[in-house]
Motif scaffolding. Structure first.
Motif, PDB file in Angstrom:
ATOM      1  N   THR A 164       0.844  -1.179   0.000  1.00  0.00           N
ATOM      2  CA  THR A 164       0.000   0.000   0.000  1.00  0.00           C
ATOM      3  C   THR A 164       0.883   1.235   0.000  1.00  0.00           C
ATOM      4  N   SER A 165       0.516   2.211  -0.816  1.00  0.00           N
ATOM      5  CA  SER A 165       1.289   3.445  -0.925  1.00  0.00           C
ATOM      6  C   SER A 165       0.610   4.550  -0.120  1.00  0.00           C
ATOM      7  N   TYR A 166       1.391   5.223   0.725  1.00  0.00           N
ATOM      8  CA  TYR A 166       0.885   6.334   1.527  1.00  0.00           C
ATOM      9  C   TYR A 166       1.637   7.595   1.120  1.00  0.00           C
ATOM     10  N   ARG A 167       0.896   8.682   0.832  1.00  0.00           N
ATOM     11  CA  ARG A 167       1.540   9.901   0.379  1.00  0.00           C
ATOM     12  C   ARG A 167       0.866  11.124   0.991  1.00  0.00           C
ATOM     13  N   LEU A 168       1.622  12.201   1.056  1.00  0.00           N
ATOM     14  CA  LEU A 168       1.099  13.495   1.463  1.00  0.00           C
ATOM     15  C   LEU A 168       1.230  14.410   0.249  1.00  0.00           C
ATOM     16  N   LEU A 169       0.093  14.848  -0.295  1.00  0.00           N
ATOM     17  CA  LEU A 169       0.056  15.701  -1.481  1.00  0.00           C
ATOM     18  C   LEU A 169      -0.253  17.135  -1.063  1.00  0.00           C
ATOM     19  N   VAL A 170       0.624  18.064  -1.432  1.00  0.00           N
ATOM     20  CA  VAL A 170       0.416  19.475  -1.106  1.00  0.00           C
ATOM     21  C   VAL A 170      -0.478  20.095  -2.177  1.00  0.00           C
ATOM     22  N   GLU A 171      -1.657  20.591  -1.769  1.00  0.00           N
ATOM     23  CA  GLU A 171      -2.611  21.171  -2.717  1.00  0.00           C
ATOM     24  C   GLU A 171      -2.549  22.690  -2.759  1.00  0.00           C
ATOM     25  N   LYS A 172      -2.291  23.328  -1.596  1.00  0.00           N
ATOM     26  CA  LYS A 172      -2.235  24.788  -1.554  1.00  0.00           C
ATOM     27  C   LYS A 172      -1.037  25.227  -0.721  1.00  0.00           C
ATOM     28  N   GLY A 173      -0.401  26.338  -1.136  1.00  0.00           N
ATOM     29  CA  GLY A 173       0.761  26.839  -0.419  1.00  0.00           C
ATOM     30  C   GLY A 173       1.969  26.929  -1.334  1.00  0.00           C
ATOM     31  N   ARG A 174       3.103  27.338  -0.781  1.00  0.00           N
ATOM     32  CA  ARG A 174       4.323  27.510  -1.567  1.00  0.00           C
ATOM     33  C   ARG A 174       4.797  26.221  -2.223  1.00  0.00           C
ATOM     34  N   ASP A 175       4.477  25.088  -1.602  1.00  0.00           N
ATOM     35  CA  ASP A 175       4.944  23.800  -2.118  1.00  0.00           C
ATOM     36  C   ASP A 175       3.858  23.052  -2.878  1.00  0.00           C
ATOM     37  N   ALA A 176       2.826  23.773  -3.339  1.00  0.00           N
ATOM     38  CA  ALA A 176       1.711  23.141  -4.052  1.00  0.00           C
ATOM     39  C   ALA A 176       2.219  22.281  -5.201  1.00  0.00           C
ATOM     40  N   GLY A 177       1.674  21.074  -5.295  1.00  0.00           N
ATOM     41  CA  GLY A 177       2.067  20.143  -6.343  1.00  0.00           C
ATOM     42  C   GLY A 177       3.083  19.108  -5.904  1.00  0.00           C
ATOM     43  N   LYS A 178       3.749  19.349  -4.785  1.00  0.00           N
ATOM     44  CA  LYS A 178       4.741  18.386  -4.290  1.00  0.00           C
ATOM     45  C   LYS A 178       4.054  17.196  -3.634  1.00  0.00           C
ATOM     46  N   GLU A 179       4.675  16.037  -3.772  1.00  0.00           N
ATOM     47  CA  GLU A 179       4.180  14.830  -3.116  1.00  0.00           C
ATOM     48  C   GLU A 179       5.293  14.253  -2.255  1.00  0.00           C
ATOM     49  N   PHE A 180       4.925  13.800  -1.058  1.00  0.00           N
ATOM     50  CA  PHE A 180       5.904  13.219  -0.141  1.00  0.00           C
ATOM     51  C   PHE A 180       5.475  11.794   0.208  1.00  0.00           C
ATOM     52  N   PRO A 181       6.226  10.777  -0.241  1.00  0.00           N
ATOM     53  CA  PRO A 181       5.904   9.396   0.164  1.00  0.00           C
ATOM     54  C   PRO A 181       6.139   9.236   1.662  1.00  0.00           C
ATOM     55  N   LEU A 182       5.263   8.508   2.322  1.00  0.00           N
ATOM     56  CA  LEU A 182       5.367   8.313   3.761  1.00  0.00           C
ATOM     57  C   LEU A 182       5.975   6.948   4.054  1.00  0.00           C
ATOM     58  N   GLY A 183       6.985   6.920   4.907  1.00  0.00           N
ATOM     59  CA  GLY A 183       7.627   5.672   5.283  1.00  0.00           C
ATOM     60  C   GLY A 183       6.940   5.035   6.482  1.00  0.00           C
ATOM     61  N   TYR A 184       7.437   3.864   6.874  1.00  0.00           N
ATOM     62  CA  TYR A 184       6.843   3.125   7.986  1.00  0.00           C
ATOM     63  C   TYR A 184       7.579   3.434   9.285  1.00  0.00           C
ATOM     64  N   TYR A 185       7.948   4.666   9.469  1.00  0.00           N
ATOM     65  CA  TYR A 185       8.647   5.124  10.654  1.00  0.00           C
ATOM     66  C   TYR A 185       8.173   6.534  10.947  1.00  0.00           C
ATOM     67  N   ARG A 186       8.619   7.095  12.044  1.00  0.00           N
ATOM     68  CA  ARG A 186       8.232   8.462  12.399  1.00  0.00           C
ATOM     69  C   ARG A 186       8.794   9.461  11.404  1.00  0.00           C
ATOM     70  N   MET A 187       7.925  10.360  10.910  1.00  0.00           N
ATOM     71  CA  MET A 187       8.354  11.408   9.985  1.00  0.00           C
ATOM     72  C   MET A 187       7.930  12.760  10.557  1.00  0.00           C
ATOM     73  N   VAL A 188       8.886  13.677  10.619  1.00  0.00           N
ATOM     74  CA  VAL A 188       8.630  15.009  11.166  1.00  0.00           C
ATOM     75  C   VAL A 188       8.391  15.989  10.027  1.00  0.00           C
ATOM     76  N   VAL A 189       7.347  16.829  10.186  1.00  0.00           N
ATOM     77  CA  VAL A 189       6.994  17.853   9.207  1.00  0.00           C
ATOM     78  C   VAL A 189       7.376  19.217   9.769  1.00  0.00           C
ATOM     79  N   GLY A 190       8.040  20.049   8.972  1.00  0.00           N
ATOM     80  CA  GLY A 190       8.379  21.374   9.458  1.00  0.00           C
ATOM     81  C   GLY A 190       9.242  22.150   8.479  1.00  0.00           C
ATOM     82  N   ARG A 191       9.689  23.342   8.890  1.00  0.00           N
ATOM     83  CA  ARG A 191      10.543  24.183   8.046  1.00  0.00           C
ATOM     84  C   ARG A 191      12.011  23.779   8.116  1.00  0.00           C
TER      85      ARG A 191
END
Length: 260
Positions: A164-191
């Motif tokens: 199964t594929s898990y992703r975070l798709l950015v729809e609005k904002g400076r990074d709109a259009g970017k996709e981030f695949p999610l791994g099976y471990y802790r992932m931190v989101v930030g600047r």
């Protein structure tokens, strides 16, 4: 937040509180972190404009002390790696690649003591997801010298099952259009550049939120961010995500995608 996040001055108190009643070893996680930082400082190499520090660390423990951390050593390794990244950034030190920490047992080490060794690894592009996954599986890292990228170790003993594929798709904002695949471990989101998912939105905190995979379900946790984390328009502190959920970090809007 991570075990060692923002520990300047309060390192001992934070860790001792977290592990109180759980950690029976004579070697405490806080001491491992402090010894790693000492090894980093001891092996600095100064160039014209930068100060370089080791990125590969090995911690040798007595077998009894190793056994006492075996049940959570994978989590500890990830937190120690994040800690070293943050300390290097705080002190304006340069890592040649993302830090890698290995904990090993050694019969020559006395109970309650440890030996920490730091080394400069090859400065190749680092796949953080693969490194963390290999730390969990206790697999060796393999480097393809032609592509200089890390390649996963395949198990040919059983046929591959579709994942199964898990992703975070950015729809609005400076990074709109970017996709981030999610791994099976802790992932931190930030600047912050050391985050697993880096977003350029100035309204997002340096370490804004984290995603944890729990039995193939993702839990989103706000890391006491300045502007909060929202799921489907509601502010959350912790939330189990469902496919299609709308997630807002600052002014950046994302969608949680799940594909079979």
């Amino acid at each position: 937040m991570g075990l060692f996040s923002g520990l300047e001055g309060n390192l001992e108190k934070y860790i001792e509180g977290f592990f109180k009643g759980k950690f029976k070893s004579r070697v405490q996680p806080v001491e491992v972190a402090k010894n790693l930082y000492r090894e980093m400082q001891k092996n600095r190499r100064v160039s014209v404009n930068k100060t370089y520090v080791p990125n590969e660390y090995k911690v040798l423990l007595h077998p009894e002390d190793w056994e006492s951390i075996d049940s959570f050593h994978r989590l500890l390794i990830l937190e120690l790696q994040d800690y070293l990244s943050q300390k290097a950034q705080e002190k304006e030190l340069t890592l040649v690649a993302s830090p890698v920490v290995k904990l090993e047992k050694n019969d020559d080490i006395k109970p309650g003591e440890m030996l920490v060794k730091g080394d400069f690894g090859e400065a190749v592009p680092v796949n953080r997801e693969l490194i963390r996954q290999q730390q969990k599986n206790n697999e060796p890292e393999e480097t393809d010298k032609k592509t200089m990228m890390y390649q996963p170790v395949k198990d040919d003993s059983s046929p591959e099952k579709p994942k199964t594929s898990y992703r975070l798709l950015v729809e609005k904002g400076r990074d709109a259009g970017k996709e981030f695949p999610l791994g099976y471990y802790r992932m931190v989101v930030g600047r912050r550049e050391t985050c697993d998912i880096v977003l350029a939105d100035p309204s997002i905190s340096r370490r804004h939120a984290q995603l944890d995979n729990q039995n193939n379900q993702y839990v989103l946790t706000d890391l006491q961010s300045t502007n909060g984390t929202y799921v489907n328009g509601e502010k959350i502190s912790k939330k189990m995500l469902e496919p299609g959920d709308s997630i807002t970090f600052g002014t950046t809007e994302c969608v949680f995608k799940v594909e079979q």
